[in-house]
Design a protein around this motif. Structure first.
Motif, mmCIF file in Angstrom:
data_model
loop_
_atom_site.group_PDB
_atom_site.id
_atom_site.type_symbol
_atom_site.label_atom_id
_atom_site.label_comp_id
_atom_site.label_asym_id
_atom_site.label_seq_id
_atom_site.Cartn_x
_atom_site.Cartn_y
_atom_site.Cartn_z
ATOM 1 N N ALA A 166 38.597 11.957 41.936
ATOM 2 C CA ALA A 166 39.125 12.884 40.944
ATOM 3 C C ALA A 166 40.630 13.064 41.134
ATOM 4 N N ASP A 167 41.088 13.098 42.388
ATOM 5 C CA ASP A 167 42.526 13.243 42.655
ATOM 6 C C ASP A 167 43.288 12.011 42.162
ATOM 7 N N ARG A 168 42.733 10.828 42.365
ATOM 8 C CA ARG A 168 43.411 9.633 41.886
ATOM 9 C C ARG A 168 43.540 9.644 40.357
ATOM 10 N N LYS A 169 42.461 10.091 39.662
ATOM 11 C CA LYS A 169 42.500 10.163 38.194
ATOM 12 C C LYS A 169 43.542 11.189 37.750
ATOM 13 N N ALA A 170 43.670 12.294 38.478
ATOM 14 C CA ALA A 170 44.669 13.306 38.134
ATOM 15 C C ALA A 170 46.078 12.730 38.245
ATOM 16 N N LEU A 173 46.895 10.689 35.208
ATOM 17 C CA LEU A 173 47.214 11.518 34.046
ATOM 18 C C LEU A 173 48.669 11.999 34.117
ATOM 19 N N ARG A 174 49.091 12.377 35.290
ATOM 20 C CA ARG A 174 50.471 12.828 35.447
ATOM 21 C C ARG A 174 51.449 11.698 35.112
ATOM 22 N N ASN A 175 51.110 10.499 35.562
ATOM 23 C CA ASN A 175 51.978 9.360 35.273
ATOM 24 C C ASN A 175 52.073 9.078 33.769
ATOM 25 N N LEU A 176 51.015 9.455 32.993
ATOM 26 C CA LEU A 176 51.020 9.276 31.537
ATOM 27 C C LEU A 176 51.676 10.441 30.809
ATOM 28 N N GLN A 215 48.766 8.910 24.030
ATOM 29 C CA GLN A 215 49.461 8.933 25.322
ATOM 30 C C GLN A 215 48.909 7.902 26.301
ATOM 31 N N GLY A 216 47.829 7.243 25.935
ATOM 32 C CA GLY A 216 47.254 6.218 26.790
ATOM 33 C C GLY A 216 46.001 6.649 27.539
ATOM 34 N N VAL A 217 45.499 7.839 27.246
ATOM 35 C CA VAL A 217 44.276 8.312 27.890
ATOM 36 C C VAL A 217 43.091 7.893 27.016
#
Length: 262
Positions: A166-170, A173-176, A215-217
């Motif tokens: 979950a932290d990696r996915k977060a 998202l920040r990078n996007l 945004q790429g999500v």
């Protein structure tokens, strides 16, 4: 003179008697009575019958048959003899049955699943159905279903399986450029998922989902939220078109859907 006349008459009578007996012969020479008797067949068997015997013999004799009729009679007899066994062997002919009028083609009948209803809505809908007198067409009756009483719509990323994932996915998202989110950590089916926004209307959730896509999500989704509730639905079979329209109209009054079933 008288003596001459006497002997002349006597001689004439004697000549007539001899001629009548055939003693003087005929133009054929020997066709006198004794010869004619000799030419007769079975002369000794000839019997002279009385009038009564002759009449009885005439009645007993078969009626004369016209020439050529004997062949026809035999043909008729053989035809009658052949026709009798044929008549006995032939089965009786069935009496023609009156023609049955053709039935008009039946109208298309449909099956409908109607629902869902709350408890109060189900009672009002059943009262409407009773007025239609559907009988066996409501054989399936009312069915109880458990549905979610949706009160909100959550835009989220599905659970990642662990805190580290979950932290990696977060971080992705920040990078996007996505900053408005949080990791779901409570004990729920969405644990270790990421919440991106909660909306009271589905349209609001759809708008955010479209923005995130730009945004790429691409892994985000919309999840309805709300408690489980008991609802009711009905299955009606064999409805003609007129009845179907009335049933659908009643369903729309209580915000229920009508769908075709098999």
């Amino acid at each position: 003179m008288l003596r001459f006349a006497f002997w002349s008459l006597l001689f004439l009578n004697a000549a007539l008697f001899a001629y009548g007996q055939g003693y003087l012969g005929t133009g054929n020479g020997d066709d006198h009575e004794p010869a004619r008797l000799k030419r007769q067949f079975n002369t000794p068997k000839l019997v002279v019958l009385s009038a009564e015997q002759a009449e009885a013999a005439a009645k007993a004799a078969p009626a004369p048959t016209a020439p050529g009729d004997s062949g026809n009679d035999s043909a008729n007899d053989s035809t009658a003899a052949d026709a009798k066994p044929a008549a006995l062997a032939a089965p009786p002919q069935a009496q023609p049955q009156p023609a049955t009028p053709a039935r008009p083609p039946a109208a298309d009948l449909v099956c409908l699943d109607i629902g869902t209803f709350s408890a109060n809505g189900a009672k009002r809908f059943e009262a409407r159905m009773a007025a239609l007198d559907l009988g066996e067409r409501t054989a399936a009756g009312r069915q109880t279903v458990q549905v979610q009483d949706v009160g909100s719509w959550l835009v989220n990323i599905p659970p990642q399986g662990s805190k580290e994932a979950a932290d990696r996915k977060a971080n992705e998202l920040r990078n996007l450029g996505v900053t408005n989110f949080f990791i779901i950590r409570d004990d729920s089916p969405l644990k270790f998922g990421i919440s991106l926004g909660l909306f009271k209307t589905e349209s609001g959730a759809q708008n955010l989902l479209a923005q995130l896509g730009k945004q790429g999500v691409h892994t985000a989704r919309i999840t309805p939220r709300g408690p489980q509730a008991t609802r009711y639905m009905y299955r009606l079979r064999g409805l003609d078109d007129a009845t179907r329209k009335r049933v659908v109209g009643y369903a729309e009054r209580y915000d229920a859907e009508a769908k075709r079933c098999s």
